[in-house]
Motif scaffolding. Structure first.
Motif, short mmCIF file in Angstrom:
data_model
loop_
_atom_site.label_atom_id
_atom_site.label_comp_id
_atom_site.label_asym_id
_atom_site.label_seq_id
_atom_site.Cartn_x
_atom_site.Cartn_y
_atom_site.Cartn_z
N VAL A 30 -1.50 4.15 0.45
CA VAL A 30 -2.62 4.25 -0.49
C VAL A 30 -3.02 2.84 -0.91
N GLN A 31 -4.30 2.52 -0.71
CA GLN A 31 -4.83 1.23 -1.19
C GLN A 31 -5.42 1.48 -2.59
N LEU A 32 -4.54 1.36 -3.60
CA LEU A 32 -4.94 1.74 -4.96
C LEU A 32 -6.04 0.83 -5.50
N ASN A 76 0.82 -1.22 0.00
CA ASN A 76 0.00 0.00 0.00
C ASN A 76 0.85 1.27 0.00
N ASP A 104 -8.06 5.79 -3.49
CA ASP A 104 -7.52 5.13 -2.30
C ASP A 104 -8.69 4.45 -1.62
N ASP A 105 -8.87 3.15 -1.94
CA ASP A 105 -10.06 2.42 -1.54
C ASP A 105 -11.28 3.11 -2.15
#
Length: 733
Positions: A592-594, A573, A609-610
């Motif tokens: 960042v949860q791409l 992440n 980001d999510d």
């Protein structure tokens, strides 16, 4: 010009010998053209003197005689008129009748029915294939409008004879609906309407001097229709009928057909017993028609299965005759009903000219300016009203439209593509795709196959067009999950490629041209590693990336000012921003949860980001929350000046929401073609491809038929490639 005509005058064109003509003028006495034997070249016939004027390329002869001035390019005509007296001259009563009826017009052209085919032969060097007389006399009045050249008039014939037009005598004209289904690329269409099919068939029998019983299926179709057309397309032909309103098809198709198949949501039937058209000549050719399809209120018969497909394509692409830019103006110059109607394309006329000199002249006329000559007749009893219109296109009535330029049926299942690739030889684009045998194929924009090449796996990502030799000739660069490929436009491997990558390739090939100087770099992602190659197939030693976590997005190149950034997401992440050498240029501290892909707009990297839309400043590494949250059903992309959020059929473009017709839509794609951005997506439920401008307006003539995937490009024209199962469909717009 030797004559300035004031009063009523007749100019006659008549055959003289096999290939020559005589032009004759009959007008009021002209005192200035008195024949004076001593001062000019003269001839004497039957004690009458007439003059010869040889000052022109073609000499002519003239005299004042019996109250008229007569001039002709033929001595035979002059002497024949001298020899005959008006009192004992045998006049053509049909001509006298039509002349007396129409002579008040400023200009009338009269053509004898028996000489129509001779005139055609003279003008176009075509020999007539018919010995039948079409009728008595045509009277034509030319008329010019802003966007067309028109000819109106009447045509006379014997109402109980074997003249061609007697076939339609006293048939009540019906509305012409078939132009709504006939494709606009038609070479020629002959349309006939009828309110009484039995009367029409009886008059056909009289014309043919026989009695023929109609095929049962053909009789059934004719009984349930009001209009038929013989339609010749560039590669095939068909018969088309306008059906009367009905709730169900009047034929039992299950018992009548031996096979059937679907094409673009329509059924094409193969008849167990073909429809035979003997007995309807000369309106229909003698043939056996074994394929049938119905599109709305239109029935199509053909000898091959490809003809119905062309009508289906035209219908779905809204490219029928009545949907063309010139149709509205044409409809103002012709009637909406007729008994007989002809559409003849300019290209068909050009191909029919056999004389080289005439061909050079007529081939200078552009079909973009003059697409068709349209003629129609409305028959009464013994005569018909006649209208011809030649539409002329110009910028004020033209509108952008789309046409299918080509298609290709893949014998194997398509697993990747279509991809659009520029062709430096034609200045257009070609289309590539890959089948289930991992073969890569390249076809032209008209569907002509160039080559096939075996690959080792499915292509991941897109095919990149690169100009590695800096000469305008593009090559193809891409990867499978095993190898990097670099091909010339003939499908040949370039330099050391293909290069197998140990451990496999996990992201699409990234192609960078840092300074827009065509010094390309190929960046390969394999797990945690990045390796860079030049176009020669050599590893770039100056690029060193230290292995960290699994790379989960395709590396992208962005430029802000004079600095380059290679951006991608990792499995932990984090976001990496590298320089050209593979070292970290900017640290991004926040995780960042791409979701989806990265977009670059106004010097910011925009991504999800999510469920949050965030903006990353690559120069500082700082992340800004846009304040927007997206649901699981929403899709986000940005390009240049466009930021788009899609929720199925709802598109929010820079804050403005538009709604497409309800359906099941693919994720929208955006491309910039020259200076314009375009949005394209597919309604997979209806198999419709939509193309929108940056403001969300659907482009003219869209949607068009298509499914699977889309690709767009611009060269000499805009190009759209899409799929229909395992068919490639190529449109120009």
């Amino acid at each position: 010009m030797d004559y300035d005509l004031k009063g009523e005058s007749i100019i006659a064109i008549s055959p003289e010998g096999k290939d020559n003509i005589a032009i004759t003028l009959i007008t009021d006495l002209i005192e200035s053209k008195v024949v004076i034997a001593d001062s000019m070249s003269v001839h004497t016939y039957d004690q009458i003197t007439y003059a010869e004027d040889s000052t022109h390329d073609i000499p002519y002869y003239y005299l004042n005689h019996n109250g008229f001035h007569i001039a002709s390019t033929s001595r035979l005509v002059i002497e024949s008129l001298i020899r005959r007296n008006v009192d004992d001259y045998v006049f053509d009563s049909q001509f006298a009748s039509i002349y007396n009826r129409t002579s008040g017009a400023d200009l009338s052209i009269y053509i004898h029915g028996s000489q129509k085919d001779w005139l055609q032969h003279f003008l176009l060097k075509q020999k007539s294939n018919s010995s039948k007389i079409r009728g008595h006399w045509f009277q034509l009045e030319p008329r010019k409008t802003d966007h067309a050249f028109n000819i109106d008039g009447i045509f006379t014939y014997a109402d109980s004879s074997q003249q061609f037009h007697a076939i339609f005598n006293d048939l009540k004209a019906q509305q012409n609906r078939l132009p709504a289904i006939i494709p606009s690329n038609v070479n020629q269409a002959v349309i006939v309407t009828y309110n009484d099919i039995n009367k029409l068939h009886k008059q056909i029998d009289y014309y043919n001097d026989n009695t023929t019983k109609l095929d049962k299926t053909l009789q059934l179709i004719l009984d349930n229709s009001t209009e038929l057309a013989q339609v010749a397309l560039p590669k095939t032909e068909a018969l088309v009928f306008s059906l009367k309103p009905f709730e169900a098809l009047f034929m039992d198709m299950d018992s009548a057909t031996s096979a059937k198949f679907d094409y673009r949501n329509f059924t094409i039937y193969e008849l167990g017993q073909p429809v035979k058209t003997a007995g309807m000549q000369p309106l229909l050719p003698v043939n056996d028609y074994k394929f049938l399809t119905v599109i709305e209120d239109f029935l199509i018969l053909s000898t091959t299965a490809t003809a119905p497909e062309e009508f289906i394509v035209s219908y779905q692409n809204k490219s029928a005759l009545s949907q063309q830019a010139w149709w509205e103006d044409l409809s103002n110059n012709i009637s909406d009903s007729s008994t007989l109607m002809y559409f003849t394309s300019l290209s068909n006329i050009q191909e029919s000219v056999t004389d080289n000199d005439d061909s050079k002249i007529i081939n200078k006329v552009s079909s973009k300016d003059y697409p068709f000559m349209v003629s129609q007749y409305v028959h009464e009893k013994g005569y018909a009203h006649y209208h011809t219109s030649i539409p002329q296109l110009d910028a004020s009535i033209q509108s952008s439209s789309i046409v299918q330029s080509g298609s290709f049926k893949s014998p194997r299942k398509i697993i990747a593509g279509p991809f659009i690739f520029p062709n430096h030889l034609t200045g257009k684009h070609d289309v590539a795709f890959q089948d289930e045998d991992f073969k890569l194929h390249l076809i032209s924009d008209t569907g002509k196959k160039y080559w096939s090449k075996d690959l080792d796996a499915i292509i991941i990502g897109e095919i990149n067009a690169v100009d590695g030799y800096k000469n305008g000739r593009k090559q193809l660069a891409f990867s499978t999950n095993k190898s990097v490929y670099y091909l010339d436009r003939n499908g040949n491997d370039v330099n050391k490629y293909p290069i197998k990558i140990k451990g496999g390739i996990t992201q699409p090939l990234s192609v960078f041209d840092y300074d827009n100087n065509r010094n390309y770099r190929f960046l390969i992602t394999h797990g945690k590693m990045l390796t860079m190659y030049d176009i020669s197939g050599n590893e770039v030693k100056g690029f060193k990336y230290k292995d960290q976590e699994e790379i989960i997005s395709q590396p992208q190149h962005y430029r802000v000012g004079s600095r380059d950034y290679i951006a991608f997401a990792k499995a932990d992440n984090t976001i990496s921003l590298l320089n050209r050498t593979g070292k970290t240029r900017t640290k991004v501290k926040e995780n960042v949860q791409l979701v989806g892909t990265m977009s670059f707009q106004k010097n910011l990297i925009k991504m999800l980001d999510d469920d949050k839309l965030i903006y990353l400043n690559p120069t500082t590494g700082k992340i800004t929350d846009s304040g927007k949250k997206l649901t699981d059903t929403e899709h986000y992309i940005a390009l240049n000046s466009i930021e788009l959020i899609q929720n199925n059929n709802k598109l929010t473009i820079n804050g403005k929401t538009i709604e497409l017709p309800y359906g099941t839509y693919s994720k929208a794609k955006m491309d910039k073609l020259l200076r314009e951005e375009f949005i394209h997506l597919i309604d997979s439920g209806e198999n419709l491809v939509y193309l929108l401008d940056k403001n969300g307006n659907i482009l003219n003539s869209f949607p068009v038929y298509g499914s699977g995937n889309t690709a767009v490009a611009r060269s000499k024209s805009n190009l759209l490639a899409t799929l229909d199962g395992d068919d490639i469909i190529i449109y120009k717009w």
